[in-house]
Design a protein around this motif. Sequence first.
Motif, short mmCIF file in Angstrom:
data_model
loop_
_atom_site.label_atom_id
_atom_site.label_comp_id
_atom_site.label_asym_id
_atom_site.label_seq_id
_atom_site.Cartn_x
_atom_site.Cartn_y
_atom_site.Cartn_z
N THR A 174 -16.87 -3.33 0.50
CA THR A 174 -15.65 -2.95 -0.21
C THR A 174 -14.84 -4.18 -0.57
N THR A 190 0.82 -1.21 0.00
CA THR A 190 0.00 0.00 0.00
C THR A 190 0.85 1.26 0.00
N GLN A 203 -17.79 1.78 8.69
CA GLN A 203 -16.37 1.50 8.53
C GLN A 203 -15.59 2.81 8.41
N PRO A 204 -14.43 2.91 9.05
CA PRO A 204 -13.57 4.08 8.81
C PRO A 204 -13.18 4.14 7.33
N LEU A 205 -13.33 5.30 6.73
CA LEU A 205 -13.06 5.42 5.30
C LEU A 205 -11.63 5.06 4.95
N GLU A 206 -10.66 5.44 5.79
CA GLU A 206 -9.26 5.12 5.48
C GLU A 206 -9.02 3.61 5.47
N TYR A 207 -9.77 2.88 6.28
CA TYR A 207 -9.65 1.43 6.31
C TYR A 207 -10.14 0.85 4.98
N GLU A 208 -11.25 1.36 4.47
CA GLU A 208 -11.79 0.88 3.20
C GLU A 208 -10.88 1.28 2.03
N GLU A 209 -10.33 2.47 2.09
CA GLU A 209 -9.40 2.90 1.04
C GLU A 209 -8.15 2.02 1.03
N GLY A 210 -7.73 1.57 2.21
CA GLY A 210 -6.60 0.65 2.28
C GLY A 210 -6.90 -0.66 1.60
N LYS A 211 -8.13 -1.14 1.71
CA LYS A 211 -8.52 -2.37 1.01
C LYS A 211 -8.42 -2.20 -0.50
#
Length: 262
Positions: A155, A64, A103-111
Motif C-alpha cells: 500500500t 486523515t 495488515q489490518p485493513l483500517e491501517y492500510e486505508e489510513g495510509k
Amino acid sequence: MVSYASALVTGASSGIGRSLAWRLAAQGADLTVVARRGELLEELAEDVRKRFRVRVEVLAADLTVAEELSTVAERLADPERPVELLVNNAGAGSRPPRPLVDQPLEYEEGKVALNVLAPLRLTHAALSAMVPRRHGGILNVSSIAGFLPQPQGATYAATKAFLTSLTETVHCEARGHGVHVTVLCPGFVRRGAAAPVGGTRSVRLPEFVWLDREEVAREALEAVAAGKPVCVPGAGYRAVLAASRILPRSLSRRGFERLWAR
C-alpha cells in the motif's frame, strides 16, 4: 531560481518536514507548520522565530480527519494570507513490513487517506490560489518506492506511485501558469533518535544506503525553485532507478522480492 516568501509545510514536527521548515526559515520565508502533535510544532515555532525572526503560524491538524484537512485547505486558499509554497510532506510509512493480507485493513486505508487523499486535496487548494496569481510552488514528498515493487509494503509503494504520477502530470499543467510543481523521491533517510548511527529505530541497513535529511531538504528546495519535475536525491538511488527502467520488469520484481524478504 525562484524564491518563496511564505510556505506551508505539513508533517513539520519531525523528519524531512522539520528540515524543510528550518531551511525555508533560513531563506527568510514565513511559515505555517502543520502536524498532529501541536506541542512539537509550538517548540519548533519558538526556536525558528528566535533564530530567524520570521513569522511562524502553528496549525495542529490530523490530515486523515476530514474537518481538520478542510481547515488546512482553507488556509491555503486564504487570499488575505497567501501561501507561495506548499510542502506536502506528511505521510504514513511502510512500517511494520508485512504482506498485505496480514495488515489490518483500517491501517492500510489510513495510509491511503494520508498519502493520497490529503496531498490531492491540498495540492488542489494550493493550485486554486496560485494559478490566478501566476506564482507559487508545490513540493510533494513521495519516495523511490513509488517507482519500484515493494513486497511487504504494497500500500505504501502504491500510494507513492500515485503521488509521483499526480505530481509529474500537474507539473506539466501548471508550469505555463508560473507554478513550479516538484515531486521528491528519496530512498532511506536518516531520522529520529537513530539518525547519528545511520538508520531509524526499526531498520538497520548498511551506512551507504542512508541519505542525510538536511542534504535531501536542500536538494528538494533547489529542485522546486528551479522548476524541476522530479528530484531523486543520491547518485546511488538514481542509478538503481535507471537500472530498474532498463532491466526486464520480471527481473526487477524478483530482485526486490529477495531484498525485502531479508
